[in-house]
Design a protein around this motif. Sequence first.
Motif, PDB file in Angstrom:
ATOM      1  N   UNK A 168       0.834  -1.205   0.000  1.00 39.22           N
ATOM      2  CA  UNK A 168       0.000   0.000   0.000  1.00 39.22           C
ATOM      3  C   UNK A 168       0.867   1.254   0.000  1.00 39.22           C
ATOM      4  N   UNK A 169       1.966   1.219   0.751  1.00 39.79           N
ATOM      5  CA  UNK A 169       2.862   2.378   0.807  1.00 39.79           C
ATOM      6  C   UNK A 169       3.440   2.660  -0.571  1.00 39.79           C
ATOM      7  N   UNK A 170       3.816   1.608  -1.302  1.00 40.09           N
ATOM      8  CA  UNK A 170       4.336   1.787  -2.659  1.00 40.09           C
ATOM      9  C   UNK A 170       3.270   2.373  -3.577  1.00 40.09           C
ATOM     10  N   UNK A 171       2.043   1.915  -3.424  1.00 35.04           N
ATOM     11  CA  UNK A 171       0.959   2.434  -4.257  1.00 35.04           C
ATOM     12  C   UNK A 171       0.656   3.886  -3.919  1.00 35.04           C
ATOM     13  N   UNK A 196     -15.346  -1.359  -7.364  1.00 30.67           N
ATOM     14  CA  UNK A 196     -15.664  -2.330  -8.417  1.00 30.67           C
ATOM     15  C   UNK A 196     -14.533  -3.329  -8.604  1.00 30.67           C
ATOM     16  N   UNK A 197     -13.311  -2.904  -8.286  1.00 32.98           N
ATOM     17  CA  UNK A 197     -12.148  -3.777  -8.413  1.00 32.98           C
ATOM     18  C   UNK A 197     -12.301  -5.047  -7.568  1.00 32.98           C
ATOM     19  N   UNK A 198     -12.835  -4.890  -6.349  1.00 32.87           N
ATOM     20  CA  UNK A 198     -12.961  -6.050  -5.469  1.00 32.87           C
ATOM     21  C   UNK A 198     -14.364  -6.596  -5.352  1.00 32.87           C
ATOM     22  N   UNK A 199     -15.325  -5.978  -6.056  1.00 39.71           N
ATOM     23  CA  UNK A 199     -16.720  -6.390  -5.910  1.00 39.71           C
ATOM     24  C   UNK A 199     -16.995  -7.834  -6.330  1.00 39.71           C
ATOM     25  N   UNK A 200     -16.411  -8.333  -7.432  1.00 37.34           N
ATOM     26  CA  UNK A 200     -16.697  -9.729  -7.806  1.00 37.34           C
ATOM     27  C   UNK A 200     -16.350 -10.720  -6.695  1.00 37.34           C
ATOM     28  N   UNK A 201     -15.210 -10.544  -6.046  1.00 39.04           N
ATOM     29  CA  UNK A 201     -14.836 -11.449  -4.957  1.00 39.04           C
ATOM     30  C   UNK A 201     -15.757 -11.257  -3.751  1.00 39.04           C
ATOM     31  N   UNK A 202     -16.142 -10.009  -3.481  1.00 32.33           N
ATOM     32  CA  UNK A 202     -17.033  -9.750  -2.356  1.00 32.33           C
ATOM     33  C   UNK A 202     -18.391 -10.400  -2.586  1.00 32.33           C
ATOM     34  N   UNK A 203     -18.897 -10.306  -3.801  1.00 32.74           N
ATOM     35  CA  UNK A 203     -20.196 -10.909  -4.121  1.00 32.74           C
ATOM     36  C   UNK A 203     -20.137 -12.429  -4.074  1.00 32.74           C
ATOM     37  N   UNK A 227     -10.915  -9.365   3.746  1.00 32.59           N
ATOM     38  CA  UNK A 227     -10.454  -8.169   3.048  1.00 32.59           C
ATOM     39  C   UNK A 227     -11.348  -7.835   1.862  1.00 32.59           C
ATOM     40  N   UNK A 228     -12.032  -8.840   1.295  1.00 35.19           N
ATOM     41  CA  UNK A 228     -12.943  -8.596   0.180  1.00 35.19           C
ATOM     42  C   UNK A 228     -14.007  -7.562   0.529  1.00 35.19           C
ATOM     43  N   UNK A 229     -14.351  -7.454   1.811  1.00 34.82           N
ATOM     44  CA  UNK A 229     -15.397  -6.523   2.224  1.00 34.82           C
ATOM     45  C   UNK A 229     -14.989  -5.060   2.035  1.00 34.82           C
ATOM     46  N   UNK A 230     -13.705  -4.819   1.826  1.00 37.15           N
ATOM     47  CA  UNK A 230     -13.241  -3.455   1.564  1.00 37.15           C
ATOM     48  C   UNK A 230     -13.931  -2.891   0.328  1.00 37.15           C
ATOM     49  N   UNK A 231     -14.345  -3.761  -0.581  1.00 37.49           N
ATOM     50  CA  UNK A 231     -15.065  -3.302  -1.772  1.00 37.49           C
ATOM     51  C   UNK A 231     -16.311  -2.518  -1.383  1.00 37.49           C
ATOM     52  N   UNK A 232     -17.058  -3.026  -0.407  1.00 37.13           N
ATOM     53  CA  UNK A 232     -18.264  -2.334   0.039  1.00 37.13           C
ATOM     54  C   UNK A 232     -17.920  -1.014   0.726  1.00 37.13           C
ATOM     55  N   UNK A 233     -16.837  -1.010   1.501  1.00 40.34           N
ATOM     56  CA  UNK A 233     -16.424   0.220   2.180  1.00 40.34           C
ATOM     57  C   UNK A 233     -16.032   1.288   1.150  1.00 40.34           C
ATOM     58  N   UNK A 234     -15.358   0.854   0.073  1.00 43.45           N
ATOM     59  CA  UNK A 234     -14.955   1.796  -0.981  1.00 43.45           C
ATOM     60  C   UNK A 234     -16.174   2.381  -1.685  1.00 43.45           C
ATOM     61  N   UNK A 235     -17.163   1.527  -1.987  1.00 39.65           N
ATOM     62  CA  UNK A 235     -18.351   2.007  -2.686  1.00 39.65           C
ATOM     63  C   UNK A 235     -19.167   2.944  -1.806  1.00 39.65           C
ATOM     64  N   UNK A 250      -7.290   1.823  -9.265  1.00 37.13           N
ATOM     65  CA  UNK A 250      -6.602   0.530  -9.213  1.00 37.13           C
ATOM     66  C   UNK A 250      -5.471   0.564  -8.197  1.00 37.13           C
ATOM     67  N   UNK A 251      -4.850   1.744  -8.047  1.00 32.13           N
ATOM     68  CA  UNK A 251      -3.676   1.868  -7.183  1.00 32.13           C
ATOM     69  C   UNK A 251      -3.924   2.568  -5.873  1.00 32.13           C
ATOM     70  N   UNK A 252      -3.492   3.842  -5.738  1.00 40.54           N
ATOM     71  CA  UNK A 252      -3.450   4.474  -4.410  1.00 40.54           C
ATOM     72  C   UNK A 252      -4.799   4.823  -3.795  1.00 40.54           C
ATOM     73  N   UNK A 253      -5.849   5.013  -4.603  1.00 40.74           N
ATOM     74  CA  UNK A 253      -7.162   5.363  -4.038  1.00 40.74           C
ATOM     75  C   UNK A 253      -8.145   4.248  -4.364  1.00 40.74           C
ATOM     76  N   UNK A 254      -7.790   3.053  -3.950  1.00 36.96           N
ATOM     77  CA  UNK A 254      -8.639   1.890  -4.206  1.00 36.96           C
ATOM     78  C   UNK A 254      -7.911   0.612  -3.840  1.00 36.96           C
ATOM     79  N   UNK A 255      -7.109   0.131  -4.778  1.00 36.12           N
ATOM     80  CA  UNK A 255      -6.414  -1.132  -4.553  1.00 36.12           C
ATOM     81  C   UNK A 255      -5.537  -1.133  -3.318  1.00 36.12           C
ATOM     82  N   UNK A 256      -4.943   0.010  -2.984  1.00 38.67           N
ATOM     83  CA  UNK A 256      -4.054   0.086  -1.821  1.00 38.67           C
ATOM     84  C   UNK A 256      -4.768  -0.282  -0.525  1.00 38.67           C
TER      85      UNK A 256
END
Length: 314
Positions: free
Chosen positions: A36-39, A68-75, A199-207, A239-245
């Motif tokens: 995350x720090x690198x991102x 949306x990046x992590x939503x498929x795994x969360x669902x 960690x998949x639940x982070x998708x919902x927190x992001x949305x 995908x990177x610092x404001x999402x995937x990280x």
Amino acid sequence: MDGRDTHTGIPLEETTPGSAARPDHRLKATGTGAVAVLLWASLALLTTLTGHIPPFQLTAMAFTVGGLLGLPRALRGGRALARELPGGAWALGIGGLFGYHFFYFLALRNAPAVDAGLLAYLWPLLIVVFSALLPGERLRWWHTAGAVLGLGGTFLLVTGGQGVQLRGAYLLGYAAAVVCALVWAAYSVANRRYPQVPTDMVAYFCLATAALAAVCHLLFETTVRPDPGQWLAVLALGIGPVGGAFYVWDHGTKHGDIRLLGTFSYFAPLLSTALLVAAGRADATWPVVAAGVLIAGGALLASADVLRAARRRD
């Protein structure tokens, strides 16, 4: 029984409090969190490529991509899993992600960017200090000293070696920046209380964060229509610092060494500046070099117990 949590499907050894004590698992999780720090190091450069998109609009767009990046795994985990999450986990996840950005933007609106940025970047030091409140964690002098060195390096980096003068006229902005730091530090440390939450639940927190940011945008900002290049920058941010990280940070703070993650976080502004220099958007100056020495030295000092453990294993 297959050794998995009946609600989350995560192996029980990864959800029990004692799991973080296993050196290999803990070290791997710390490395994951450090991604995350690198991102985050790419945040400043990518943000400059988005042009004049207002901050809350940009936050809403990037977090939508990140969600949306992590939503498929969360669902795939099922709606029942989301409904069964503790209310505290929802409050912590959404409050941490949205609260940090809300108070950060409030700080930038009401104080000079250098002052606000410096105060906001107290959060790595606060993470190290707050970690002493966690069960099974011991805060030693070298952890605190390493974090303080990192803070000193960040001070040089942000101020350019010119110092900073806090002024009473910007009190609201300063207060918001400190709250911003407190929110992210508290979120990162308190996240350890919910190791069973995938960690998949982070998708919902992001949305959810994207939705709240969109409301703030409609209330406080004028919409800017991005051009194709800006859309690509927004996609990269999500995908990177404001999402995937936030996915890798979630795993790292739950299962890794929170003290090291706090100290390593000071590499983000240093690497960010290095990327800006490489892209021709900033100059390489003596404060950048001095900051690198301080931050690297602080990280090495804070890693003393990890390095000693590695030597013993060898």
